[in-house]
Design a protein around this motif. Structure first.
Motif, PDB file in Angstrom:
ATOM      1  N   UNK A 118       0.782  -1.221   0.000  1.00  0.00           N
ATOM      2  CA  UNK A 118       0.000   0.000   0.000  1.00  0.00           C
ATOM      3  C   UNK A 118       0.813   1.269   0.000  1.00  0.00           C
ATOM      4  N   UNK A 119       2.110   1.223  -0.310  1.00  0.00           N
ATOM      5  CA  UNK A 119       2.921   2.436  -0.372  1.00  0.00           C
ATOM      6  C   UNK A 119       2.426   3.324  -1.494  1.00  0.00           C
ATOM      7  N   UNK A 120       2.565   4.624  -1.285  1.00  0.00           N
ATOM      8  CA  UNK A 120       2.053   5.602  -2.235  1.00  0.00           C
ATOM      9  C   UNK A 120       3.211   6.403  -2.829  1.00  0.00           C
ATOM     10  N   UNK A 121       3.079   6.752  -4.126  1.00  0.00           N
ATOM     11  CA  UNK A 121       4.117   7.539  -4.805  1.00  0.00           C
ATOM     12  C   UNK A 121       3.633   8.967  -4.992  1.00  0.00           C
ATOM     13  N   UNK A 122       4.534   9.887  -4.701  1.00  0.00           N
ATOM     14  CA  UNK A 122       4.252  11.309  -4.897  1.00  0.00           C
ATOM     15  C   UNK A 122       5.330  11.906  -5.784  1.00  0.00           C
ATOM     16  N   UNK A 123       4.916  12.654  -6.810  1.00  0.00           N
ATOM     17  CA  UNK A 123       5.865  13.333  -7.689  1.00  0.00           C
ATOM     18  C   UNK A 123       5.988  14.782  -7.251  1.00  0.00           C
ATOM     19  N   UNK A 124       7.161  15.174  -6.843  1.00  0.00           N
ATOM     20  CA  UNK A 124       7.423  16.554  -6.440  1.00  0.00           C
ATOM     21  C   UNK A 124       7.597  17.389  -7.714  1.00  0.00           C
ATOM     22  N   UNK A 125       7.000  18.564  -7.812  1.00  0.00           N
ATOM     23  CA  UNK A 125       7.144  19.394  -9.012  1.00  0.00           C
ATOM     24  C   UNK A 125       8.612  19.635  -9.383  1.00  0.00           C
ATOM     25  N   UNK A 126       8.846  19.757 -10.682  1.00  0.00           N
ATOM     26  CA  UNK A 126      10.207  19.964 -11.185  1.00  0.00           C
ATOM     27  C   UNK A 126      10.820  21.222 -10.572  1.00  0.00           C
TER      28      UNK A 126
END
Length: 392
Positions: A118-126
């Protein structure tokens, strides 16, 4: 009955015979004779000029001495870790973060389940790396990036978040490279600023990115400039030898140079001409073959010379004390005895350089032939003209 004209011709013949011993000084010739070059000790015009007799060992030594500086520089320009890319100011990075519940620091409108746990991925803005070499990371603060690899930056972010999030995993991606690039100029289709990428960029890749060269490959020399050092590589050699296709570094300047190279061949050869040769070089044997070789009816096989200026450090022991010319180099004459079959191996090895002068002296018998020709003209003027192809 002896005619007056016959008497005159005999008188001229007698005068010629009396001068036979010194005729070599009066016969027309196209350049210096072998003796005038060899007699360096007493010939004032040869003062300060080194005369070096060349055999195979000497030829091989000179070839190695000429090539050694380039090979040493080639080692300096070799990138020991071409797959490593280090970030610099101006680069644009994106950070991807995985964290496992229940400690969730980041939320995102575009989240995806990437693990059964259940780990979640977050993309930090460039983010663009600032002039100070840092980026800002929420909850982690300023992250130093300049001079670090993408993995090192990711490890630093993970370390700072490890006490806030549960088992955070970080991946850093290079979006745009503006910090490290290679400048490609010269005789290429278009000058280009080629960005460095993880995995490295080698010489041929940089040339290809600039559209290739616009001159014949065998006439182009590549000049690589880095940190005040300059390395020249014939493009043909780079294509042929993978060891010379070095991996480049950010800030390198790669210049494609079209440099016609010439050697002048004079004296008793089949042709007297200026010979063009390829950037990868030419040997003495190849240069002579280009003009048809030695003239067998006139050449002195023992007196083939190469004239050039050499650096004072070329030979550990010069034939006589070195005197430098105004350009700081040593005027040198290399002598080859082609009557010795072993010298042919030396000629195949001896490297010709740009603006060299190759001179083949006339054989002593040539002066005698010229003298006999004068006698024929005096004694038998009609037959002499006819022999020469002139009908009186």
């Amino acid at each position: 009955m002896v005619t007056k004209s016959w008497t005159i011709r005999m008188g001229v013949l007698a005068a010629l015979l009396l001068g036979l011993e010194g005729c070599a000084g009066y016969m027309p010739y196209s350049g210096p004779r072998a003796d005038s070059v060899k007699d360096v000790a007493s010939n004032k015009t040869m003062a300060g000029i080194q005369l070096v007799d060349v055999n195979y060992a000497v030829s091989r030594y000179i070839k190695n001495e000429i090539e050694r500086p380039r090979l040493d520089l080639l080692k300096d320009f070799t990138n020991p870790d071409p797959l490593t890319y280090t970030v610099g100011p101006g680069d644009t990075l994106q950070v991807y973060l995985w964290e496992a519940p229940p400690a969730m620091l980041f939320t995102s409108t575009s989240q995806s389940m990437s693990k059964p746990s259940g780990s979640m991925m977050t993309a930090i803005p460039e983010q663009m790396v600032g002039s100070d070499g840092d980026i800002m990371m929420p909850f982690a603060g300023k992250i130093p990036c300049a001079g670090k690899t993408l993995n090192e930056i990711g490890a630093e972010i993970r370390k700072r978040l490890s006490h806030m999030a549960h088992d955070p995993q970080v991946v850093v991606r290079l979006v745009n490279n503006h910090a490290q690039s290679i400048t490609v100029v010269g005789n290429v289709a278009r000058s280009a600023l080629v960005p460095m990428i993880p995995g490295g960029v080698n010489v041929l890749q940089a040339i290809a990115a600039a559209g290739g060269v616009n001159r014949p490959v065998n006439k182009v020399t590549l000049q690589l400039s880095r940190a005040g050092k300059v390395l020249q590589l014939p493009l043909e050699d780079v294509i042929r030898d993978p060891a010379e296709n070095v991996s480049l570094r950010g800030g390198d300047i790669l210049t494609a140079l079209y440099q016609p190279l010439h050697v002048t061949v004079m004296g008793a050869t089949k042709q007297t001409k200026e010979v063009d040769f390829q950037a990868s070089g030419i040997s003495l044997a190849q240069a002579l073959a280009t003009v048809g070789g030695l003239d067998g009816t006139q050449a002195d096989a023992k007196a083939v010379f190469v004239f050039r200026f050499e650096k004072p450090s070329l030979l550990p022991h010069w034939p006589k004390p070195v005197q430098l010319a105004a350009n700081g180099q040593v005027p040198t004459v290399f002598r080859f005895d082609f009557s010795n079959p072993a010298t042919l191996f030396a000629a195949q090895t001896f490297p010709i350089q740009n603006h060299d002068l190759i001179y083949v002296a006339s054989a002593p018998i040539t002066d005698l032939q010229k003298f006999l020709g004068l006698i024929i003209q005096v004694v038998y003027p009609i037959q002499g003209l006819t022999t020469a192809g002139v009908v009186p």
